[in-house]
Motif scaffolding. Structure first.
Motif, short mmCIF file in Angstrom:
data_model
loop_
_atom_site.label_atom_id
_atom_site.label_comp_id
_atom_site.label_asym_id
_atom_site.label_seq_id
_atom_site.Cartn_x
_atom_site.Cartn_y
_atom_site.Cartn_z
N SER A 91 0.68 -1.28 0.06
CA SER A 91 0.13 0.04 -0.14
C SER A 91 0.78 1.40 -0.01
N GLY A 92 2.23 1.14 0.21
CA GLY A 92 3.04 2.46 0.29
C GLY A 92 3.94 2.38 -0.87
N PRO A 93 4.89 3.32 -0.73
CA PRO A 93 6.01 3.56 -1.56
C PRO A 93 7.36 2.37 -1.21
N ILE A 94 8.40 2.39 -2.01
CA ILE A 94 9.53 1.39 -1.66
C ILE A 94 10.10 2.10 -0.55
N GLN A 95 10.49 1.33 0.48
CA GLN A 95 11.09 1.86 1.83
C GLN A 95 12.82 1.70 1.62
N VAL A 96 13.43 2.37 2.07
CA VAL A 96 14.94 2.40 1.73
C VAL A 96 15.42 2.87 3.35
N TYR A 97 16.31 2.14 3.51
CA TYR A 97 16.97 2.30 4.96
C TYR A 97 18.51 2.44 4.62
N ALA A 98 19.09 3.63 5.02
CA ALA A 98 20.53 3.88 4.96
C ALA A 98 21.35 3.55 6.22
N MET A 99 22.17 2.47 6.21
CA MET A 99 22.69 2.16 7.31
C MET A 99 24.04 3.14 7.83
N GLY A 100 23.79 3.57 9.19
CA GLY A 100 24.54 4.80 9.70
C GLY A 100 24.21 6.09 9.35
N ASP A 101 23.14 6.05 8.34
CA ASP A 101 22.63 7.38 7.70
C ASP A 101 23.75 7.90 6.70
N TRP A 102 24.32 7.01 6.20
CA TRP A 102 24.92 7.29 4.92
C TRP A 102 24.23 7.33 3.68
N ASN A 103 24.12 8.50 2.84
CA ASN A 103 23.24 8.46 1.83
C ASN A 103 23.67 7.57 0.66
N PRO A 104 23.13 6.83 0.08
CA PRO A 104 23.31 6.24 -1.08
C PRO A 104 23.89 7.18 -2.44
N PRO A 105 24.79 6.77 -3.04
CA PRO A 105 25.25 5.22 -3.24
C PRO A 105 26.52 5.13 -2.31
N PHE A 106 26.81 6.07 -1.54
CA PHE A 106 28.21 5.66 -0.86
C PHE A 106 27.83 4.81 0.37
N GLY A 107 26.89 4.73 1.00
CA GLY A 107 26.61 3.71 2.02
C GLY A 107 25.86 2.52 1.71
N ILE A 108 25.57 1.75 2.84
CA ILE A 108 24.94 0.64 2.72
C ILE A 108 23.38 0.77 2.79
N VAL A 109 22.62 0.07 1.79
CA VAL A 109 21.27 0.39 2.21
C VAL A 109 20.48 -0.80 2.10
N LEU A 110 19.29 -0.82 2.65
CA LEU A 110 18.32 -2.04 2.47
C LEU A 110 17.17 -1.43 1.89
N VAL A 111 16.49 -2.16 0.93
CA VAL A 111 15.43 -1.87 0.30
C VAL A 111 14.48 -2.68 0.42
N VAL A 112 13.37 -2.30 0.77
CA VAL A 112 12.13 -3.13 1.04
C VAL A 112 11.05 -2.79 -0.25
N ASP A 113 10.91 -3.47 -1.31
CA ASP A 113 9.89 -3.14 -2.20
C ASP A 113 8.84 -4.53 -2.14
N ARG A 114 7.88 -4.47 -3.19
CA ARG A 114 6.81 -5.65 -3.16
C ARG A 114 7.72 -7.09 -2.91
N LEU A 115 8.49 -7.20 -3.85
CA LEU A 115 9.23 -8.51 -4.37
C LEU A 115 10.21 -8.91 -2.91
N SER A 116 11.00 -7.97 -2.50
CA SER A 116 11.82 -8.21 -1.18
C SER A 116 10.84 -8.49 -0.07
N ALA A 117 9.68 -7.75 0.11
CA ALA A 117 8.73 -8.21 1.49
C ALA A 117 8.18 -9.46 1.13
N PHE A 118 7.63 -9.70 -0.27
CA PHE A 118 7.19 -11.05 -0.25
C PHE A 118 8.25 -12.27 0.03
N MET A 119 9.47 -12.05 -0.26
CA MET A 119 10.26 -13.03 -0.07
C MET A 119 10.48 -13.28 1.27
#
Length: 522
Positions: free
Chosen positions: A54-82
């Motif tokens: 029901s919502g947008p793709i969620q992105v979590y930047a580890m250590g608050d480092w903005n991408p593309p320089f930091g590590i990110v976790l991404v939860v879209d429909r596919l990853s949430a489903f899995m």
């Protein structure tokens, strides 16, 4: 930025560390902590699934480092489903293991949690190097789980499994290293942008790196000719571990779908549609070889392991058409094959415990003690795994066959998928007839000399012990009952997958120029 997104990784990590620190504590303590963690993981991933729908793709930047320089976790429909499928599967595997399998080694529960950490991380990471890291976490935990309980056959299978996956890990680093040396990034969304802008002078190296990575992902997914490790590994390890490993090959399927639609998709310039000429034919050959393996198997657990190979070939053959409808139908099929196959591994283990002489070898033995319970579970699982109506396998396969009608290879896809289903039905039917009908008599010393009775040492199961297998197989009719919402979700997920600009925008922000270049295929 909500920290809730990181919980599918933090929870098994923290619980796994606690279990390592308390490894000498009672088994009851480990079971209670592991069960609490796994139930919580089902709730957390369920919430993320609803949010993704029901919502947008969620992105979590580890250590608050903005991408593309930091590590990110991404939860879209596919990853949430899995990750939701993984959490539900792991709960029933853990419940079954608590029936006694977990007592065979003191590190089972810690390894189980670390396995979940690796699997969830592979599904959620937005960084290709950290995909390698999570692969290694997943594989290191799986090495211990494969060996859990000991035995010569498990040790031999584990050695084969370890060696081939170490070779795969080395190739993974080579492929990632080439990508980084040319494009200067490891973030998947950023790689997609830079790939679309790469010059012709780098085409050969970029294509080579993409094909090297494909060979690694094909190994994880158990595609031909890299599936030979799977039948022994899944066939000889303990039942709850084999059931959990039903999701492991889907990690390879997921990564192929993610990487070759996002980084090497239509927008990738000099490396566009890199695996499209290869994926479909290799997947169909994998399906054929898996079906032959099912028919040729002389052990029930190995037959089910080859069913995993068949499911991988089926999924990737449909995904290999790279159309939104085909991907959506494959996503409908994926939970069905994962849950039912896992349930059949548990049923096979219960059969093993009541066939004293032959275990799961397909030779006549004394009758199983609880022929009604095990016969019903086996029959339901056989119908589901073969794709017969009215269960979810039939529905999902029908959707896949309809979805590939526009493909130029539609005749091959139809023929091989249907033939694979028929061969699986024949093999499972033969196994059931040997186990439940071709039984040997037991000499009871009576006048008639022989009567058909189970062995007196056969284990008798309570309903609670059989519940995980029953629940996993019962998910199949539930998928039919909720076919409408499932199909809608899968269709929306496939739209996200085939429209990479949405993913890139969520991770990198509104880089309009780059997004326009990608959208235009420049």
């Amino acid at each position: 930025m909500s920290h809730f997104v990181a919980l599918p990784l933090l929870l098994p990590l923290i619980v796994g560390i606690l279990m390592v620190m308390g490894v000498n504590r009672s088994l009851h303590w480990q079971r209670s902590l592991g069960l609490l963690s796994t139930v919580s993981l089902v709730v957390i991933t369920g919430i993320l699934l609803l949010q993704s729908a029901s919502g947008p793709i969620q992105v979590y930047a580890m250590g608050d480092w903005n991408p593309p320089f930091g590590i990110v976790l991404v939860v879209d429909r596919l990853s949430a489903f899995m990750i939701f499928i993984t959490a539900v599967l792991s709960l029933f595997c853990l419940l079954y293991a608590m029936g006694g399998t977990d007592s065979l080694g003191k590190n089972f529960h810690a390894l189980f949690q670390m396995q979940l950490l690796g699997i969830n991380g592979a599904f959620m990471t937005g960084d290709i190097f950290n995909l390698f890291v999570f692969f290694e976490i997943m594989l290191l935990a799986s090495y211990g789980l494969v060996l859990h309980g000991g035995g010569a056959k498990r040790t031999a299978a584990s050695l084969h499994y370890v060696v081939i996956n170490l070779l795969g890990s080395a190739l993974f680093l080579v492929g990632v290293g080439v990508l980084y040396s040319i494009l200067g990034s490891l973030n998947m969304a950023d790689l997609a942008v830079r790939m679309s802008l790469a010059g012709e002078e780098n085409a050969a190296l970029l294509q080579a790196s993409g094909l090297i990575l494909f060979s690694v992902f094909a190994l994880k997914a158990a595609m031909l000719p890299l599936y030979f490790w799977l039948p022994n590994t899944y066939g000889f390890t303990s039942a709850p571990v084999a059931a959990l490993f039903a999701i492991m090959t889907k990690v390879g399927v997921y990564v192929i779908l993610r990487v070759y639609s996002l980084i090497f998709g239509e927008h990738a310039g000099v490396a566009a549609n890199l695996v499209e000429p290869w994926l479909l034919p290799v997947a169909l050959i994998t399906l054929v070889c898996g079906a032959i393996g099912v028919v040729a198997a002389r052990d029930l657990r190995r037959a089910i392991a080859y069913m995993v190979v068949v499911s991988v070939g089926t999924l990737l053959a449909v995904i290999g058409t790279f159309t939104a409808d085909a991907i959506a139908s494959a996503l409908v099929y994926l939970p069905h094959t994962t849950f039912v196959t896992a349930g059949m591994f548990l049923v096979a283990d219960m059969i093993r415990q009541q066939r004293i002489h032959e275990a799961t070898t397909l030779r006549p033995d004394l009758p199983v003690a609880q022929h009604r319970l095990l016969g019903l579970l086996f029959f339901a699982g056989a119908i589901a795994i073969a794709g017969l109506p009215p269960l979810s396998g039939f529905m999902a396969k029908a959707m896949m066959l309809v979805a590939v009608q526009q493909s130029s290879s539609v005749a091959y896809i139809w023929a091989i998928i249907l033939l694979g289903g028929l061969m699986g039905l024949i093999a499972i039917g033969r196994a059931g007839s040997i186990i439940f009908w071709k039984v040997l008599p037991l000499d009871d010393g009576g006048k008639d000399a022989y009567t058909k009775k189970p062995h007196p040492d056969a284990r008798i199961f309570s309903l609670s012990y059989a519940f995980p297998a029953l629940a996993l197989i019962a998910i199949s009719p539930l998928l039919v009952m909720f076919a409408g919402p499932l199909s809608e979700f899968a269709t929306a997920a496939s739209q996200q997958i085939t429209t990479p600009t949405e993913y890139i925008r969520a991770v990198l922000g509104s880089d309009v120029v780059a997004l326009m270049k990608i959208a235009g295929g420049q």
